[in-house]
Each structure stands twice: as structure tokens, then as C-alpha cells.
Motif scaffolding. Structure first.
Motif, PDB file in Angstrom:
ATOM      1  N   LEU A  63      31.288 -18.687   7.806  1.00 28.90           N
ATOM      2  CA  LEU A  63      31.106 -17.198   6.879  1.00 28.90           C
ATOM      3  C   LEU A  63      32.516 -17.381   6.517  1.00 28.90           C
ATOM      4  O   LEU A  63      32.623 -16.483   5.306  1.00 28.90           O
ATOM      5  CB  LEU A  63      31.055 -16.169   8.630  1.00 28.90           C
ATOM      6  CG  LEU A  63      29.660 -16.974   9.015  1.00 28.90           C
ATOM      7  CD1 LEU A  63      30.000 -15.794  10.295  1.00 28.90           C
ATOM      8  CD2 LEU A  63      28.607 -16.359   8.650  1.00 28.90           C
ATOM      9  N   ARG A  64      34.080 -17.563   6.546  1.00 33.53           N
ATOM     10  CA  ARG A  64      34.997 -16.802   6.352  1.00 33.53           C
ATOM     11  C   ARG A  64      35.123 -18.167   4.666  1.00 33.53           C
ATOM     12  O   ARG A  64      35.257 -16.906   3.586  1.00 33.53           O
ATOM     13  CB  ARG A  64      36.231 -17.717   7.115  1.00 33.53           C
ATOM     14  CG  ARG A  64      37.382 -17.167   5.510  1.00 33.53           C
ATOM     15  CD  ARG A  64      38.273 -17.922   6.535  1.00 33.53           C
ATOM     16  NE  ARG A  64      38.798 -18.305   7.351  1.00 33.53           N
ATOM     17  CZ  ARG A  64      38.629 -19.558   8.386  1.00 33.53           C
ATOM     18  NH1 ARG A  64      37.989 -18.386   9.082  1.00 33.53           N
ATOM     19  NH2 ARG A  64      38.398 -20.506   8.600  1.00 33.53           N
ATOM     20  N   SER A  65      34.699 -19.041   4.603  1.00 42.27           N
ATOM     21  CA  SER A  65      34.809 -20.073   3.160  1.00 42.27           C
ATOM     22  C   SER A  65      33.298 -19.600   2.581  1.00 42.27           C
ATOM     23  O   SER A  65      34.149 -19.264   1.067  1.00 42.27           O
ATOM     24  CB  SER A  65      33.968 -21.246   3.323  1.00 42.27           C
ATOM     25  OG  SER A  65      32.842 -21.502   3.486  1.00 42.27           O
ATOM     26  N   ARG A  66      32.739 -18.768   2.997  1.00 35.62           N
ATOM     27  CA  ARG A  66      31.185 -18.160   1.889  1.00 35.62           C
ATOM     28  C   ARG A  66      31.800 -16.893   1.263  1.00 35.62           C
ATOM     29  O   ARG A  66      31.287 -16.528   0.668  1.00 35.62           O
ATOM     30  CB  ARG A  66      30.286 -18.233   2.489  1.00 35.62           C
ATOM     31  CG  ARG A  66      29.514 -19.714   2.840  1.00 35.62           C
ATOM     32  CD  ARG A  66      29.173 -21.038   1.299  1.00 35.62           C
ATOM     33  NE  ARG A  66      30.675 -21.245   1.573  1.00 35.62           N
ATOM     34  CZ  ARG A  66      30.426 -22.128   0.375  1.00 35.62           C
ATOM     35  NH1 ARG A  66      30.240 -21.886  -0.556  1.00 35.62           N
ATOM     36  NH2 ARG A  66      32.073 -22.204   0.484  1.00 35.62           N
ATOM     37  N   ARG A 126      35.029 -10.699  14.949  1.00 34.41           N
ATOM     38  CA  ARG A 126      34.911 -11.688  15.567  1.00 34.41           C
ATOM     39  C   ARG A 126      34.610 -12.895  15.635  1.00 34.41           C
ATOM     40  O   ARG A 126      34.577 -13.773  16.151  1.00 34.41           O
ATOM     41  CB  ARG A 126      34.443 -11.089  17.362  1.00 34.41           C
ATOM     42  CG  ARG A 126      35.404  -9.809  17.424  1.00 34.41           C
ATOM     43  CD  ARG A 126      34.569  -8.568  18.379  1.00 34.41           C
ATOM     44  NE  ARG A 126      34.022  -9.639  19.251  1.00 34.41           N
ATOM     45  CZ  ARG A 126      33.140  -8.688  20.466  1.00 34.41           C
ATOM     46  NH1 ARG A 126      32.559  -7.453  20.120  1.00 34.41           N
ATOM     47  NH2 ARG A 126      32.241  -9.917  21.541  1.00 34.41           N
ATOM     48  N   LEU A 127      33.226 -12.629  14.676  1.00 36.03           N
ATOM     49  CA  LEU A 127      32.274 -13.886  14.345  1.00 36.03           C
ATOM     50  C   LEU A 127      33.267 -15.330  13.776  1.00 36.03           C
ATOM     51  O   LEU A 127      33.383 -16.056  13.805  1.00 36.03           O
ATOM     52  CB  LEU A 127      31.548 -13.023  13.387  1.00 36.03           C
ATOM     53  CG  LEU A 127      30.321 -13.078  14.343  1.00 36.03           C
ATOM     54  CD1 LEU A 127      29.365 -12.456  13.286  1.00 36.03           C
ATOM     55  CD2 LEU A 127      29.390 -13.803  15.024  1.00 36.03           C
ATOM     56  N   GLU A 128      34.002 -14.583  12.281  1.00 34.93           N
ATOM     57  CA  GLU A 128      35.008 -15.285  11.870  1.00 34.93           C
ATOM     58  C   GLU A 128      35.973 -15.928  12.874  1.00 34.93           C
ATOM     59  O   GLU A 128      36.467 -17.092  12.487  1.00 34.93           O
ATOM     60  CB  GLU A 128      35.654 -14.801  10.186  1.00 34.93           C
ATOM     61  CG  GLU A 128      34.256 -14.492   9.538  1.00 34.93           C
ATOM     62  CD  GLU A 128      35.375 -14.282   8.360  1.00 34.93           C
ATOM     63  OE1 GLU A 128      36.421 -14.017   7.993  1.00 34.93           O
ATOM     64  OE2 GLU A 128      34.550 -14.086   6.729  1.00 34.93           O
ATOM     65  N   GLN A 129      36.486 -15.491  13.723  1.00 38.11           N
ATOM     66  CA  GLN A 129      37.611 -15.942  14.874  1.00 38.11           C
ATOM     67  C   GLN A 129      37.122 -16.530  15.666  1.00 38.11           C
ATOM     68  O   GLN A 129      37.705 -16.919  16.697  1.00 38.11           O
ATOM     69  CB  GLN A 129      38.307 -14.329  14.943  1.00 38.11           C
ATOM     70  CG  GLN A 129      39.213 -13.717  14.135  1.00 38.11           C
ATOM     71  CD  GLN A 129      39.959 -12.563  14.173  1.00 38.11           C
ATOM     72  OE1 GLN A 129      39.870 -12.060  15.530  1.00 38.11           O
ATOM     73  NE2 GLN A 129      40.864 -11.908  12.776  1.00 38.11           N
ATOM     74  N   ALA A 130      35.748 -16.656  15.905  1.00 41.30           N
ATOM     75  CA  ALA A 130      35.444 -17.289  17.167  1.00 41.30           C
ATOM     76  C   ALA A 130      35.309 -16.623  17.794  1.00 41.30           C
ATOM     77  O   ALA A 130      35.580 -17.497  19.266  1.00 41.30           O
ATOM     78  CB  ALA A 130      35.703 -18.304  17.379  1.00 41.30           C
ATOM     79  N   ARG A 131      35.488 -15.472  18.368  1.00 44.15           N
ATOM     80  CA  ARG A 131      35.326 -14.469  20.044  1.00 44.15           C
ATOM     81  C   ARG A 131      34.559 -13.674  20.347  1.00 44.15           C
ATOM     82  O   ARG A 131      34.409 -13.685  20.827  1.00 44.15           O
ATOM     83  CB  ARG A 131      36.441 -13.275  19.518  1.00 44.15           C
ATOM     84  CG  ARG A 131      37.736 -14.067  19.366  1.00 44.15           C
ATOM     85  CD  ARG A 131      39.275 -13.343  18.834  1.00 44.15           C
ATOM     86  NE  ARG A 131      39.288 -12.295  17.862  1.00 44.15           N
ATOM     87  CZ  ARG A 131      38.788 -10.673  18.241  1.00 44.15           C
ATOM     88  NH1 ARG A 131      38.422 -10.902  19.803  1.00 44.15           N
ATOM     89  NH2 ARG A 131      38.029 -10.002  16.709  1.00 44.15           N
ATOM     90  N   GLY A 132      32.648 -14.176  19.245  1.00 42.99           N
ATOM     91  CA  GLY A 132      31.945 -13.218  19.479  1.00 42.99           C
ATOM     92  C   GLY A 132      30.527 -14.355  20.156  1.00 42.99           C
ATOM     93  O   GLY A 132      31.013 -15.363  19.700  1.00 42.99           O
ATOM     94  N   ALA A 178      22.313 -12.902   3.186  1.00 40.49           N
ATOM     95  CA  ALA A 178      21.644 -11.843   2.489  1.00 40.49           C
ATOM     96  C   ALA A 178      23.236 -11.033   2.042  1.00 40.49           C
ATOM     97  O   ALA A 178      23.242 -11.238   0.222  1.00 40.49           O
ATOM     98  CB  ALA A 178      20.576 -10.823   2.467  1.00 40.49           C
ATOM     99  N   ALA A 179      24.128 -11.062   2.406  1.00 41.74           N
ATOM    100  CA  ALA A 179      24.863 -10.283   2.075  1.00 41.74           C
ATOM    101  C   ALA A 179      26.205 -11.320   1.941  1.00 41.74           C
ATOM    102  O   ALA A 179      27.378 -11.288   0.357  1.00 41.74           O
ATOM    103  CB  ALA A 179      26.034  -9.168   3.555  1.00 41.74           C
ATOM    104  N   LEU A 180      25.669 -12.594   1.783  1.00 44.40           N
ATOM    105  CA  LEU A 180      26.901 -14.004   1.711  1.00 44.40           C
ATOM    106  C   LEU A 180      26.191 -13.998   0.070  1.00 44.40           C
ATOM    107  O   LEU A 180      26.892 -15.405  -0.297  1.00 44.40           O
ATOM    108  CB  LEU A 180      27.538 -14.804   2.382  1.00 44.40           C
ATOM    109  CG  LEU A 180      28.359 -13.921   3.651  1.00 44.40           C
ATOM    110  CD1 LEU A 180      28.864 -15.004   4.443  1.00 44.40           C
ATOM    111  CD2 LEU A 180      29.419 -13.786   2.575  1.00 44.40           C
ATOM    112  N   LEU A 191      23.757 -22.110   8.310  1.00 42.77           N
ATOM    113  CA  LEU A 191      24.195 -21.407   8.648  1.00 42.77           C
ATOM    114  C   LEU A 191      23.271 -21.401  10.515  1.00 42.77           C
ATOM    115  O   LEU A 191      24.303 -20.707  11.443  1.00 42.77           O
ATOM    116  CB  LEU A 191      24.236 -19.847   8.520  1.00 42.77           C
ATOM    117  CG  LEU A 191      23.603 -18.587   9.395  1.00 42.77           C
ATOM    118  CD1 LEU A 191      25.962 -18.833   8.994  1.00 42.77           C
ATOM    119  CD2 LEU A 191      24.755 -17.394   8.109  1.00 42.77           C
ATOM    120  N   GLY A 192      21.926 -21.153  10.223  1.00 47.96           N
ATOM    121  CA  GLY A 192      20.774 -21.055  11.842  1.00 47.96           C
ATOM    122  C   GLY A 192      21.854 -22.427  12.599  1.00 47.96           C
ATOM    123  O   GLY A 192      21.702 -22.237  13.979  1.00 47.96           O
TER     124      GLY A 192
END
Length: 275
Positions: free
Chosen positions: A10-13, A53-59, A72-74, A84-85
Motif C-alpha cells: 500500500l505504501r509503495s503504491r 494502521r493498515l500501512e503500519q501493519a497494526r490493523g 480505486a484510490a490508488l 492486493l486481495g
């Protein structure tokens, strides 16, 4: 694979997504590469804290609906959305790439005649080939099955070592292997292959870190044949429906020196195909 891989992807995209492409107006003092976290969150309709939290692997893993909104956002491609799935564990994982080649694919290899062609699985194992491919590349039949892998054979000293050409082939391989690792997270041989290739090839390691996805229909490839010398070829892949196999064909620009070399190879002694 896990939440860390999901966050890193997610962060890279996000960092590679141009604000203008997402409809975001970038001010003159903007320093963040790509989009900001809060911008992705707003575009996807989730809270900034949740996305962080998603990017930080906490969620927790996001739902398919949230994944669609994030894709869609990315501006993710179809291949990136599938990847991604898998990272979010919304696709069933297979134990390892299949090795069986459908009979109709073997017949296709026979009918290609002088066009070098072979069949790969997701691990880049060579499962079948025609005589033209054996004459151009290596006599696969003389190798133990465990050694019939185009990446291992391309490493330093191997018979399929590629010549530097800056042609995007290594980027193509990194993309394919990243998708394979997500599809077969428990395949130790695949994970070991990625580690070995990254240690061998700094360019591959750099592309692997970038996490770019997407495969091209045709990729230039330069190889050195022991008798014919350098050949500039075009690698084309045909996906096998219902499998992750692909038929790889190697051709040259009509009228080029490489095309003439391929023609001379076709008229020489032929090696046997796999059965």
C-alpha cells in the motif's frame, strides 16, 4: 506474506501515485512523493487513522469492499488489485505451482516448428519445450528436472545468462515473481529462488523493493548463444487458461541479424522435445 507485506505494498503504491492522476491538487510546497495517507483515506472513504494502521501493519485485514475502494484510490491495475486481495488473505492460497502440462499445450509446442518455445509455471520451472528452444537455449532434457528453471540457469555461469541491455526484462521477472509469491506463500522453493536471484542481480533486487506489478505482452531479451553470439529477441507469453502456466515464444525482428541467426539455427541439428 502477512500484514507487513500488505502495508508495504500500500505504501509503495501510494508513494508512486501522482496527485494529479488521483484528482488531488498539489500545492507548491508539497514534499511528499505521491499521495499523503490522509488523501488516500479520503479518496477511499475510510478514516486516516484506519489507513495509517493498515500501512503500519497494526490493523485487521480490510474487507473486499474496502480493498476495492483502496484500489480505486490508488489507481491499481487489475493485476495489482488481485495481488492486493491475496495480501489481504481474500484469495485462496495454493500449496505450490502445478507441474502438469495440458496435452493441447504440448501439441501447440509441436506445431510452432522453428519458433523456440517452452512452458513455464509460476516458479519459472521449464515444464515442456520444443526442439527449437533446446537448440537455442539449452538441452533441457539433459538436465535433472530440479535444474530446469530459467532463473537459476540465467545466474552467473548458467547457460541462460542474459546480457545487460536495460530492456525491462528484469522488471518483468520481478513483477511475475512477486505475484507468484502472493499466490503460493507456502512454497519454500519459490521463496528461496527469489532470495538467490536478488542476491545475484542488484537490478532485480531494486525492482523487487519497488513492488511494481503488471506484465507486458512482449519483452525484449538479449542472450548470448555459444555458436551464434549475441541475439536480440522478443519474448512473448501466452497464458494457459485455467492454469498459471504460460507458453513463452522467442522471436526476432524480421530482416534483422538475430532473425538470420535463428533461421540458421532452425536448419541445424535438432534436439528432442520433452514428452
Amino acid at each position: 506474506m502477512g500484514k507487513r507485506d500488505l502495508g508495504a505494498f500500500l505504501r509503495s503504491r501510494r508513494e508512486s501515485r501522482a496527485p494529479a492522476a488521483a484528482g488531488v491538487v498539489a500545492g507548491p510546497r508539497r514534499r511528499t512523493p505521491g499521495l499523503r495517507r490522509e488523501e488516500v483515506a479520503a479518496l477511499a472513504g475510510v478514516s486516516a487513522n484506519y489507513y495509517e494502521r493498515l500501512e503500519q501493519a497494526r490493523g485487521p485485514y480490510p474487507s473486499p469492499q474496502v480493498l476495492d475502494a483502496l484500489a480505486a484510490a490508488l489507481g491499481l491495475s487489475a493485476a495489482e488489485r488481485d495481488h492486493l486481495g491475496r495480501l489481504a488473505e481474500h484469495a485462496p492460497a495454493s500449496p505450490e505451482p502445478a507441474a502438469e502440462v495440458p496435452a493441447e499445450v504440448r501439441r501447440l509446442l509441436d506445431r510452432l516448428g522453428p519458433v523456440p518455445a517452452y512452458v513455464l509455471n509460476a516458479r519459472h520451472d521449464v515444464l515442456a519445450w520444443n526442439p527449437a528452444a533446446a537448440a537455442l537455449l539449452v538441452d533441457f532434457a539433459a538436465l535433472p528436472p530440479a535444474e530446469r528453471n530459467v532463473l537459476r540457469l540465467s545466474m552467473e555461469g548458467g547457460p541462460l545468462r542474459c546480457e545487460p541491455s536495460g530492456d525491462g526484462f528484469t522488471r518483468h521477472v520481478a513483477s511475475e515473481l512477486r505475484q507468484a509469491v502472493a499466490r503460493y506463500p507456502g512454497d519454500r522453493r519459490l521463496a528461496e529462488l527469489v532470495r538467490e536471484f536478488a542476491a545475484h542481480d542488484p537490478e532485480f533486487a531494486a525492482h523487487w523493493r519497488e513492488q511494481e506489478l503488471g506484465t507486458a505482452a512482449a519483452v525484449p531479451k538479449r542472450i548470448r548463444h555459444p555458436r551464434l553470439g549475441l541475439l536480440d529477441l522478443e519474448l512473448q507469453e501466452l497464458r494457459v487458461p485455467g492454469h498459471d502456466h504460460r507458453v513463452v515464444l522467442l522471436t526476432a525482428e524480421p530482416g534483422s541479424a538475430s532473425a538470420a541467426k535463428l533461421e540458421s539455427l532452425a536448419s541445424g541439428p535438432r534436439l528432442r522435445a520433452v514428452r
